[in-house]
Design an enzyme around this catalytic site. Sequence first.
Site, PDB file in Angstrom:
ATOM      1  N   HIS A  47     -76.336  53.018 -84.289  1.00  0.00           N
ATOM      2  CA  HIS A  47     -74.962  52.548 -84.193  1.00  0.00           C
ATOM      3  C   HIS A  47     -74.914  51.425 -83.158  1.00  0.00           C
ATOM      4  O   HIS A  47     -75.892  51.191 -82.433  1.00  0.00           O
ATOM      5  CB  HIS A  47     -74.020  53.694 -83.783  1.00  0.00           C
ATOM      6  CG  HIS A  47     -74.356  54.305 -82.468  1.00  0.00           C
ATOM      7  ND1 HIS A  47     -74.967  55.524 -82.337  1.00  0.00           N
ATOM      8  CD2 HIS A  47     -74.187  53.836 -81.200  1.00  0.00           C
ATOM      9  CE1 HIS A  47     -75.152  55.777 -81.059  1.00  0.00           C
ATOM     10  NE2 HIS A  47     -74.689  54.772 -80.348  1.00  0.00           N
TER      11      HIS A  47
HETATM   12  C1  T46 Z   1     -75.537  55.579 -77.364  1.00  0.00           C
HETATM   13  C2  T46 Z   1     -76.847  56.279 -77.370  1.00  0.00           C
HETATM   14  C3  T46 Z   1     -77.818  55.671 -76.409  1.00  0.00           C
HETATM   15  C4  T46 Z   1     -69.650  63.398 -76.756  1.00  0.00           C
HETATM   16  O1  T46 Z   1     -68.875  64.330 -77.017  1.00  0.00           O
HETATM   17  N1  T46 Z   1     -69.548  62.752 -75.573  1.00  0.00           N
HETATM   18  C5  T46 Z   1     -70.387  61.737 -75.214  1.00  0.00           C
HETATM   19  O2  T46 Z   1     -70.247  61.176 -74.109  1.00  0.00           O
HETATM   20  C6  T46 Z   1     -71.398  61.335 -76.148  1.00  0.00           C
HETATM   21  C7  T46 Z   1     -72.352  60.206 -75.805  1.00  0.00           C
HETATM   22  C8  T46 Z   1     -71.486  61.994 -77.340  1.00  0.00           C
HETATM   23  N2  T46 Z   1     -70.635  63.010 -77.642  1.00  0.00           N
HETATM   24  C9  T46 Z   1     -70.774  63.731 -78.911  1.00  0.00           C
HETATM   25  C10 T46 Z   1     -70.515  62.893 -80.148  1.00  0.00           C
HETATM   26  C11 T46 Z   1     -71.386  63.544 -81.189  1.00  0.00           C
HETATM   27  O3  T46 Z   1     -70.714  64.614 -81.782  1.00  0.00           O
HETATM   28  O4  T46 Z   1     -72.126  64.165 -79.022  1.00  0.00           O
HETATM   29  C12 T46 Z   1     -72.559  64.110 -80.358  1.00  0.00           C
HETATM   30  C13 T46 Z   1     -73.839  63.282 -80.493  1.00  0.00           C
HETATM   31  O5  T46 Z   1     -73.546  61.903 -80.269  1.00  0.00           O
HETATM   32  P1  T46 Z   1     -74.332  60.745 -80.994  1.00  0.00           P
HETATM   33  O6  T46 Z   1     -74.706  61.173 -82.364  1.00  0.00           O
HETATM   34  O7  T46 Z   1     -73.527  59.483 -80.883  1.00  0.00           O
HETATM   35  O8  T46 Z   1     -75.653  60.654 -80.088  1.00  0.00           O
HETATM   36  P2  T46 Z   1     -76.765  59.510 -80.093  1.00  0.00           P
HETATM   37  O9  T46 Z   1     -77.893  60.012 -79.296  1.00  0.00           O
HETATM   38  O10 T46 Z   1     -77.049  59.040 -81.468  1.00  0.00           O
HETATM   39  O11 T46 Z   1     -76.086  58.268 -79.291  1.00  0.00           O
HETATM   40  C14 T46 Z   1     -75.805  58.397 -77.924  1.00  0.00           C
HETATM   41  C15 T46 Z   1     -74.416  57.813 -77.590  1.00  0.00           C
HETATM   42  O12 T46 Z   1     -73.433  58.459 -78.419  1.00  0.00           O
HETATM   43  C16 T46 Z   1     -74.335  56.340 -77.805  1.00  0.00           C
HETATM   44  O13 T46 Z   1     -73.170  55.822 -77.194  1.00  0.00           O
HETATM   45  O14 T46 Z   1     -75.473  54.372 -77.138  1.00  0.00           O
HETATM   46  O15 T46 Z   1     -76.780  57.691 -77.156  1.00  0.00           O
END
Ligand code: T46
Length: 131
Positions: A47
């Site tokens: 993303h």
């Molecule tokens: C990024 C990369 C480096 C939350 O509730 N709070 C938070 O602060 C974050 C970051 C995520 N979440 C929830 C949202 C989703 O349900 O945690 C779950 C996993 O998030 P996501 O699929 O976006 O995780 P990554 O590892 O793909 O991405 C993350 C960050 O979301 C993103 O901003 O730049 O790490």
Amino acid sequence: MHILTFKRVTDGRGDLYAAEGGRDVPFDIKRVYYITNAPEGVRRGFHAHRTLRQVMICLRGSVKLRLFDGRAHEELTLDSPDTGVYVGPGIWREMVEFEKHSVLLVLASEHYDEADYIRDLEEFKEFVKQN
Ligand code: T46
């Protein structure tokens, strides 16, 4: 993207690193999150953000970071607690090849907001064209 190097204070008790918002990190830090226990072969990210600015630091182990600004691709391995990668808005990111027991720390400029995410690559390419 640019690389930040954090000062290490080493004495007989171990290593201490400090990252201060507005000083070592080019924004005020509103949120900290960290990723642990990533299973072998997992791929995260995929993303971009509309406005969010972040610094990623691999405190333990290693992880490969792939970045795409809509034109050029960059790839780097994060594997040291003294090194941070600043990733600004409008950058597609993918985190792959997490080494077992890796800990990825992320400092963020804003609170969590799902509306700031662009999770579709075609939509991201359109976003880059418009901005
Ligand atoms: C990024 C990369 C480096 C939350 O509730 N709070 C938070 O602060 C974050 C970051 C995520 N979440 C929830 C949202 C989703 O349900 O945690 C779950 C996993 O998030 P996501 O699929 O976006 O995780 P990554 O590892 O793909 O991405 C993350 C960050 O979301 C993103 O901003 O730049 O790490």
